[in-house]
Design a protein around this motif. Structure first.
Motif, short mmCIF file in Angstrom:
data_model
loop_
_atom_site.label_atom_id
_atom_site.label_comp_id
_atom_site.label_asym_id
_atom_site.label_seq_id
_atom_site.Cartn_x
_atom_site.Cartn_y
_atom_site.Cartn_z
N ALA A 158 -4.15 -5.38 -6.87
CA ALA A 158 -3.31 -4.23 -7.18
C ALA A 158 -2.18 -4.07 -6.17
N LEU A 159 -2.49 -4.35 -4.91
CA LEU A 159 -1.45 -4.25 -3.87
C LEU A 159 -0.42 -5.37 -4.02
N ALA A 160 -0.88 -6.55 -4.43
CA ALA A 160 0.05 -7.66 -4.61
C ALA A 160 1.12 -7.32 -5.64
N GLU A 161 0.74 -6.54 -6.66
CA GLU A 161 1.72 -6.12 -7.66
C GLU A 161 2.78 -5.21 -7.06
N ARG A 162 2.47 -4.61 -5.92
CA ARG A 162 3.40 -3.72 -5.23
C ARG A 162 3.97 -4.38 -3.98
N ALA A 163 3.89 -5.71 -3.91
CA ALA A 163 4.44 -6.50 -2.80
C ALA A 163 3.82 -6.09 -1.47
N CYS A 164 2.51 -5.86 -1.47
CA CYS A 164 1.79 -5.47 -0.26
C CYS A 164 0.60 -6.40 -0.04
N ARG A 165 0.21 -6.51 1.21
CA ARG A 165 -0.95 -7.30 1.58
C ARG A 165 -1.79 -6.47 2.53
N ALA A 166 -3.07 -6.28 2.20
CA ALA A 166 -3.95 -5.43 3.00
C ALA A 166 -4.59 -6.20 4.14
N VAL A 167 -4.74 -5.52 5.27
CA VAL A 167 -5.54 -6.02 6.39
C VAL A 167 -6.81 -5.18 6.43
N PHE A 168 -7.95 -5.84 6.36
CA PHE A 168 -9.23 -5.14 6.40
C PHE A 168 -9.83 -5.27 7.80
N LEU A 169 -10.31 -4.17 8.33
CA LEU A 169 -10.81 -4.14 9.70
C LEU A 169 -12.27 -3.75 9.74
N ASP A 170 -12.95 -4.26 10.75
CA ASP A 170 -14.30 -3.80 11.05
C ASP A 170 -14.26 -2.31 11.36
N THR A 171 -15.20 -1.55 10.80
CA THR A 171 -15.16 -0.09 10.93
C THR A 171 -15.16 0.36 12.39
N LYS A 172 -16.01 -0.25 13.21
CA LYS A 172 -16.08 0.15 14.61
C LYS A 172 -14.80 -0.21 15.34
N ASP A 173 -14.29 -1.42 15.09
CA ASP A 173 -13.04 -1.83 15.72
C ASP A 173 -11.89 -0.92 15.29
N ALA A 174 -11.86 -0.57 14.01
CA ALA A 174 -10.79 0.27 13.50
C ALA A 174 -10.74 1.61 14.23
N LYS A 175 -11.91 2.20 14.44
CA LYS A 175 -11.97 3.50 15.12
C LYS A 175 -11.51 3.37 16.57
#
Length: 773
Positions: free
Chosen positions: A110-127
């Motif tokens: 869905a993001l590719a259709e909007r010219a976006c690429r998601a970065v997924f992070l480890d929950t603990k690292d993200a916080k």
């Protein structure tokens, strides 16, 4: 005349090297593409990299997602570029942390259709990365609240891991020729990580918050890593020149990298730092303010709140301690105390947008604001008037624009702010009309909007006075002040900001390519070795400090090491080879350090000569040193006034060293010293600028003049001259066209070739020594 003779010599970024390359000491020099070829290439793609994506999204429960365009300065500024065909936005999908693999795959699609690429992070690292290091260390420190900063090693390591995760995401998407534009303080390590992975990439970085002064920034335990991380970019942008100046100061003091007009040489690669104040989509706000919907919203607001007959002062801020909201409320309370005539005639509309509500300090700030609003309303309210109209929520665009239109005064008084676009939006909504802007001098926008009433947000009396001035300002003065600001903002929009940054990055890359083309790579080194071997007689004219050995803060500590002495001996004893060390050092130091080698020595920039037979020092021509008695006290006085400065006396020159001085003080003292010695002209003396030295010596004495002794000898089939500073430029200029002239380090030069540092110069000489053997 050679039109390339005065360009800057620098070294392009070193790519990965093979063992054989390392052994020879040279990295391959990349060939710069001609600028004119770009029009025949596929248009470059812009890859925007930021902490967040430009969309908010949530699952619909059926495997799909709903998307809403984010608001804010970054998306407003870069949104139009992102929407151009082919461009890409990479950012953290923070709302997707609970998704399973199939859910993430669906989101990616869905993001590719909007010219976006998601970065997924480890929950603990993200916080730890976001709430931790980014917003509990960097944010408070960079905004001037070091007492609120938390320096936690685990959070720093999470920040580094997340930046590496972003690197992996960018590298997976990057194509040759992409422009990679990294945004803001969450990703300050990313430019250098990308540079390591993609050495030839076009990388830009923009910091959307202030960069602190050195004394504040130095508190950060990982300050060196942050500076080096940013220097991986080709162009580093800031909102205001003060932030540029602070960054450059930290580069010098932390990384030892000097700058010239914002240009730095980092690892032999040219990096530019500059200011690009972010604008807004001026037409959007101007045109919206004129629509019936917004006009109606403004009228309804006044009617519903009972504000008819009242002047409206508006404050719109995100909940943050840097915004100075409590200080603003305290000033308003003091204003009502001192000006009871305004009771019932003014209302402060306070809009506070929720932010980081799970952070303790922000919850405490929210509580304090609530209490202050309650205190002011309890203290000053009447039956038909409430002095503070308080909203704790974000507002839809039309409602916000309506508030701008309805307000007589806009209070933008943050304690520290990178830019602040609210003040610009307010002026756009009042295009061609009145309205008064009260603006903190601590906001980046203050450098652009100097016609506003500017205030020190820490000065309560000044804030009270500004409120009084704003409420009483005549309409014609309001329009007179606003007109130049509005014209300026209408010209310098968010789209122009983005385009100017990208154009500046193109210019930086052109400068890099022009410099990198003259690096000594394997081909040049091979040709030099062949020429060296083919010649029956050879002369190598070598500077000492900065060329054969690195600079030292204390001049006496730069003695040659055993490896250098052995190298000079090998070269100097090779058949038909004359090695000459041409230095500004005094003859006693040179002889004690290099007297045991077969090298000929030239001291004091060409005053004294010592041949390889060591038959005694000779003068090039008779010189007088009586002038020193008049100049010495002047230089000694500047030493006394400049901590870290040193006065060195040679036989026929005086030298003022300032390598160990603070840059700002040294720059001022250099100007003062040159002014004090301004009458040297016509006295037979010359003032010479060297590398962190000023030297006064007899006119006509110089390395270039001394080098003629070898340059004029037709028996030399191979000539090499190498040096690092202004004094060596005379040698390069005097050298015949067939000479191999080499500038060591960066900076403008007349040399034909360049090397990065002393280590590479020594490697080149090792190669020639092996050839001779």
């Amino acid at each position: 005349m050679d039109t390339t003779a005065h360009t800057s010599a620098a070294v392009a970024d070193r790519p990965k090297t093979s063992p054989s390359t390392l052994a020879s000491g040279f990295a391959p020099a990349r060939t710069a593409r001609p600028a004119e070829s770009s029009e025949h290439e596929t248009p470059r793609r812009l890859v925007i990299v930021s902490n967040r994506l430009p969309y908010r999204f949530e699952g619909d429960g059926a495997g799909g997602f709903s998307f809403e365009r984010s608001v804010g300065g970054l998306v407003t500024g870069l949104g139009p570029l992102h929407e151009e065909a082919g461009n890409l936005w990479i950012g953290w999908a923070d709302a997707a942390e609970g998704l399973a693999d199939e859910g993430r795959a669906a989101l990616d699609g869905a993001l590719a259709e909007r010219a976006c690429r998601a970065v997924f992070l480890d929950t603990k690292d993200a916080k730890r990365y976001y709430e931790g290091f980014s917003n509990s260390a960097v944010w408070p420190l960079f905004h001037g609240f070091p007492h609120l900063a938390r320096f936690d090693k685990g959070e720093w390591e999470a920040y580094r891991r997340v930046n590496e995760r972003f690197r992996d995401a960018v590298v997976a998407e990057a194509r040759s020729g992409d422009v990679l534009w990294v945004q803001d303080y969450h990703l300050m390590l990313l430019p250098s990580l990308l540079r390591e992975a993609l050495p030839d990439a076009r990388i830009g970085f923009f910091l959307h918050i202030p960069f602190p002064d050195y004394e504040t920034f130095r508190m950060l335990p990982w300050r060196g890593e942050i500076v080096r991380g940013l220097l991986g970019a080709d162009l580093i942008g800031f909102h205001a020149y003060d932030y540029v100046r602070h960054f450059l100061s930290s580069c010098r003091r932390i990384a030892g990298i000097e700058n010239a007009s914002g240009t730095l040489m980092a690892d032999g690669r040219l990096v530019q730092a500059d200011a690009f104040p972010l604008g807004i989509d001026y037409e959007r706000y101007r045109d919206a303010a004129r629509t019936p919907a917004v006009r109606r919203a403004a009228a309804e607001f006044a009617a519903e709140k009972g504000h008819e007959g009242c002047k409206v002062m508006l404050s719109v801020e995100r909940l943050d301690y840097s915004k100075g909201i409590p200080d603003r409320l305290n000033a308003y309370d003091a204003f009502l105390d001192r000006h009871p005539e305004w009771a019932g005639r003014v209302v402060l509309v306070l809009v506070t947008v929720p932010s980081r509500e799970n952070v303790g300090s922000y919850r405490a700030l929210k509580k304090r604001i609530d209490e202050l609003v309650g205190l002011i309303n309890g203290k000053h309210s009447t039956m038909d008037w409430t002095p503070v109209d308080y909203y704790y929520r974000s507002l839809p665009f039309n409602q916000l624009a309506g508030l701008y239109v309805a307000s007589d005064v806009m209070l933008v008084t943050p304690l520290r702010d990178g830019m602040n676009l609210v003040c610009k939006e307010y002026l756009a909504c009042h295009d061609g009309d009145g309205g008064v802007l009260v603006l903190s001098e601590m906001a980046g926008a203050s450098s652009e909007l100097h016609e506003a009433i500017t205030v020190n947000p820490f000065d309560l009396e000044g804030l009270v006075s500004a409120m009084e001035q704003a409420l009483a300002m005549p309409a014609d003065e309001q329009r007179r002040r606003n007109a130049p600001m509005q014209h300026r903002l209408a010209r310098y929009t968010s789209r122009k900001w983005a385009r100017e940054f990208l154009d500046a990055m193109d210019e930086t890359k052109r400068r890099q390519e022009g410099l990198g083309a003259r690096l000594i790579g394997p081909d040049s080194a091979r040709r030099m070795a062949e020429a060296f071997l083919a010649a029956r007689r050879r002369a190598l004219l070598l500077d000492y400090d900065g060329t054969l050995v690195p600079f030292s803060g204390e001049p006496a500590h730069a003695a040659p090491d055993a490896q250098l002495l052995a190298l000079l001996k090998t070269l100097g004893t090779a058949a038909g080879t004359d090695v000459v060390v041409v230095s500004g050092r005094d003859r006693g130091t040179l002889e004690s350090w290099l007297g045991g080698t077969p090298a000929e020595l030239v001291a004091e920039h060409g005053v004294w000569f010592l041949d390889r037979n060591r038959s005694g020092w000779t003068l090039e021509e008779p010189l007088d040193d009586a002038w020193k008695d008049a100049i010495r006290p002047v230089l000694a006085g500047f030493v006394d006034r400049t901590p870290g400065a040193i006065l060195e006396e040679k036989d026929f020159s005086l030298v003022w060293h300032y390598r160990m001085c603070g840059q700002e003080l040294a720059e001022r003292r250099v100007i003062e010293l040159k002014n004090a010695l301004g009458e040297l002209e016509g006295s037979g003396l010359a003032l010479m600028d060297g590398n962190k030295v000023i030297e006064i010596k007899p006119n006509g004495v110089g390395k270039g003049h001394a080098a003629h002794r070898w340059f004029r000898d037709p028996s030399y089939g191979f000539l090499l001259a190498a040096g690092d500073d202004r004094t060596d430029e005379d040698v390069f200029e005097a050298a015949p066209a067939n000479a191999w002239t080499v500038k060591v380090g960066g900076g403008p030069t007349r040399a034909r070739f360049a090397l990065r540092d002393c280590r590479e110069m020594r490697a080149l000489l090792e190669t020639l020594a092996k050839t001779a053997g």
